[in-house]
Motif scaffolding. Structure first.
Motif, PDB file in Angstrom:
ATOM      1  N   LEU A  68     -36.546   4.260 -10.394  1.00 32.48           N
ATOM      2  CA  LEU A  68     -37.692   4.253 -11.294  1.00 32.48           C
ATOM      3  C   LEU A  68     -37.429   5.116 -12.526  1.00 32.48           C
ATOM      4  N   THR A  69     -38.291   4.966 -13.523  1.00 35.49           N
ATOM      5  CA  THR A  69     -38.168   5.767 -14.734  1.00 35.49           C
ATOM      6  C   THR A  69     -38.545   7.222 -14.460  1.00 35.49           C
ATOM      7  N   PHE A  70     -38.068   8.098 -15.334  1.00 32.55           N
ATOM      8  CA  PHE A  70     -38.375   9.523 -15.215  1.00 32.55           C
ATOM      9  C   PHE A  70     -39.877   9.759 -15.185  1.00 32.55           C
ATOM     10  N   GLU A  71     -40.633   9.087 -16.046  1.00 32.83           N
ATOM     11  CA  GLU A  71     -42.065   9.341 -16.177  1.00 32.83           C
ATOM     12  C   GLU A  71     -42.832   9.012 -14.906  1.00 32.83           C
ATOM     13  N   VAL A  72     -42.463   7.931 -14.242  1.00 38.62           N
ATOM     14  CA  VAL A  72     -43.118   7.565 -12.988  1.00 38.62           C
ATOM     15  C   VAL A  72     -42.734   8.553 -11.893  1.00 38.62           C
ATOM     16  N   ARG A  73     -41.471   8.884 -11.810  1.00 38.99           N
ATOM     17  CA  ARG A  73     -41.001   9.822 -10.794  1.00 38.99           C
ATOM     18  C   ARG A  73     -41.656  11.192 -10.966  1.00 38.99           C
TER      19      ARG A  73
ATOM     20  N   THR B 168     -42.029  -4.489 -19.391  1.00 41.02           N
ATOM     21  CA  THR B 168     -41.604  -3.175 -19.864  1.00 41.02           C
ATOM     22  C   THR B 168     -41.077  -2.374 -18.681  1.00 41.02           C
ATOM     23  N   ALA B 169     -40.474  -1.232 -18.978  1.00 39.12           N
ATOM     24  CA  ALA B 169     -39.908  -0.390 -17.928  1.00 39.12           C
ATOM     25  C   ALA B 169     -40.990   0.052 -16.943  1.00 39.12           C
ATOM     26  N   PHE B 170     -42.185   0.391 -17.447  1.00 40.05           N
ATOM     27  CA  PHE B 170     -43.253   0.868 -16.564  1.00 40.05           C
ATOM     28  C   PHE B 170     -43.860  -0.286 -15.763  1.00 40.05           C
ATOM     29  N   GLN B 171     -43.951  -1.456 -16.351  1.00 43.87           N
ATOM     30  CA  GLN B 171     -44.428  -2.619 -15.604  1.00 43.87           C
ATOM     31  C   GLN B 171     -43.459  -2.961 -14.476  1.00 43.87           C
TER      32      GLN B 171
ATOM     33  N   PHE C 183     -44.929   5.853 -24.335  1.00 44.29           N
ATOM     34  CA  PHE C 183     -44.560   4.492 -24.717  1.00 44.29           C
ATOM     35  C   PHE C 183     -43.365   4.033 -23.891  1.00 44.29           C
ATOM     36  N   ALA C 184     -43.447   2.788 -23.430  1.00 42.53           N
ATOM     37  CA  ALA C 184     -42.411   2.270 -22.526  1.00 42.53           C
ATOM     38  C   ALA C 184     -41.028   2.288 -23.167  1.00 42.53           C
ATOM     39  N   ASP C 185     -40.946   1.991 -24.473  1.00 38.27           N
ATOM     40  CA  ASP C 185     -39.631   1.949 -25.103  1.00 38.27           C
ATOM     41  C   ASP C 185     -39.118   3.339 -25.486  1.00 38.27           C
ATOM     42  N   SER C 186     -39.905   4.386 -25.171  1.00 38.99           N
ATOM     43  CA  SER C 186     -39.460   5.768 -25.404  1.00 38.99           C
ATOM     44  C   SER C 186     -39.263   6.515 -24.090  1.00 38.99           C
ATOM     45  N   SER C 187     -39.188   5.783 -22.986  1.00 40.57           N
ATOM     46  CA  SER C 187     -38.980   6.413 -21.692  1.00 40.57           C
ATOM     47  C   SER C 187     -37.686   7.227 -21.680  1.00 40.57           C
ATOM     48  N   ARG C 188     -37.684   8.296 -20.887  1.00 38.25           N
ATOM     49  CA  ARG C 188     -36.465   9.091 -20.722  1.00 38.25           C
ATOM     50  C   ARG C 188     -35.432   8.365 -19.858  1.00 38.25           C
TER      51      ARG C 188
ATOM     52  N   THR D 217     -49.682   4.617 -15.821  1.00 32.62           N
ATOM     53  CA  THR D 217     -50.718   5.192 -14.965  1.00 32.62           C
ATOM     54  C   THR D 217     -50.770   4.476 -13.622  1.00 32.62           C
ATOM     55  N   GLU D 218     -50.763   3.155 -13.669  1.00 34.96           N
ATOM     56  CA  GLU D 218     -50.856   2.372 -12.432  1.00 34.96           C
ATOM     57  C   GLU D 218     -49.638   2.579 -11.550  1.00 34.96           C
ATOM     58  N   ALA D 219     -48.460   2.616 -12.145  1.00 37.87           N
ATOM     59  CA  ALA D 219     -47.238   2.800 -11.358  1.00 37.87           C
ATOM     60  C   ALA D 219     -47.262   4.137 -10.624  1.00 37.87           C
ATOM     61  N   ILE D 220     -47.657   5.194 -11.309  1.00 36.75           N
ATOM     62  CA  ILE D 220     -47.739   6.515 -10.672  1.00 36.75           C
ATOM     63  C   ILE D 220     -48.764   6.494  -9.547  1.00 36.75           C
TER      64      ILE D 220
END
Length: 339
Positions: free
Chosen positions: A154-159, A41-44, A23-28, A102-105
């Motif tokens: 970028l966010t941790f999840e994308v990286r 959102t952070a991922f967008q 979830f975008a609002d639970s990103s690290r 998913t798209e960002a990665i």
């Protein structure tokens, strides 16, 4: 206080996504804290930063399998990236995972790829003091090289998804694992199509057992693999056993038929030699590097700076720089010599 569009989107994610989704609002979070966007959102936001960065644009002039192919129908690193994104989003949507992550990665996974595909990667890996892997370089691009050394933050999840999209440890998110599978599904199937266009092989060359299991066309194979993933993935991203075995066999077939085929790889030695000669030139003469990379040389070492510069080149730019350095220019007389 008025709720923002971003907050509404985050709330909607909680309603429609699987509990296993990121979830975008639970990103690290990001490496550097930033004020949140009121709309995205952070991922967008990460996806948009990748699409607008210069490394993404350069993918259109980087080789996939066939080096500098003549013709408009062969894949480039950019078209490969878009195909990975499409396949990954289909799987992610069906599993109710986070499509924006998913798209960002997917869009960022190959930003660090060298000119001339894996030949360029092998060339730099042989000469760089610390080795060279395109997935590590992709992370370095978004962390360090983009935006004149500031990185994309970028966010941790994308990286994490970018760094782990191909080898070694799996991504921590299911979205990152989806991209890892989608990358393989995309490149094997589009390499079959490109090799067929090039006259290297035909669909009928694929062993019958594999065609029976996966399908007899690109679209049929992709559909089989995507459906197998959707139907068998719960706590992890997996394929049904028989489908996975056939897919692994297809990869082995492609390795023998295409990836090591002299007809496909006849120019690779030239590409490797060219990339390595460029590396040795800039490693010995760092003053010839652009200003940004001279700064990297002072901070991270000359070898790293030379690798960063060369890895970011397109195929045609690498050829141009090589020609300027090593190919004699034609001499032309001027009129004033005869005055």
């Amino acid at each position: 206080m008025m709720i923002t569009v971003r907050e509404k989107t985050c709330a909607y994610e909680k309603q429609i996504l699987s509990l296993r989704a990121a979830f975008a609002d639970s990103s690290r979070g990001r490496r550097r804290e930033e004020e949140e966007c009121p709309v995205r959102t952070a991922f967008q936001r990460d996806r948009d930063r990748i699409i607008h960065c210069s490394s993404f644009r350069r993918l259109k002039h980087k080789t996939q399998v066939f080096l500098s192919p003549e013709g408009d129908h062969y894949r480039t690193r950019l078209t490969h990236t878009l195909e990975v994104s499409q396949i990954a989003r289909t799987i992610s949507g069906a599993l109710r995972l986070n499509g924006d992550l998913t798209e960002a990665i997917a869009l960022g996974h190959d930003l660090g790829h060298t000119p001339f595909g894996h030949a360029g990667e092998r060339a730099l890996n042989e000469v760089c003091p610390s080795g060279f892997k395109h997935y590590s370089q992709s992370l370095r691009v978004v962390d360090v090289l983009e935006k004149d050394g500031k990185g994309l933050n970028l966010t941790f999840e994308v990286r994490n998804g970018i760094e782990r999209h191909t080898n070694g440890e799996q991504a921590v998110t299911l979205e990152g694992r989806v991209v890892r599978l989608a990358d393989r599904v995309a490149y094997i199937n589009h390499d079959i199509e490109d090799a067929t266009v090039a006259g290297i092989m035909s669909e009928d060359d694929i062993p019958l057992a594999i065609r029976h299991e996966l399908g007899t066309s690109k679209s049929a194979r992709i559909n089989t693999l995507v459906m197998s993933c959707i139907e068998n993935s719960i706590d992890d991203i997996v394929l049904e056993k028989g489908i996975k075995e056939a897919f692994d066999e297809l990869h082995s077939f492609m390795f023998a038929k295409v990836y090591t085929n002299p007809a496909c790889k006849s120019e690779e030695k030239k590409a490797v030699d060219m990339i390595q000669r460029l590396y040795y030139h800039f490693a010995k003469k760092p003053e010839n590097l652009p200003a940004q990379f001279r700064g990297i040389a002072e901070r991270d070492g000359i070898g790293t700076a030379a690798c960063d510069f060369i890895a970011g080149m397109t195929d045609r730019y690498a050829v141009r720089i090589f020609n300027e350095l090593y190919i004699p220019k034609g001499w032309s007389k001027t009129d004033d010599l005869f005055i």
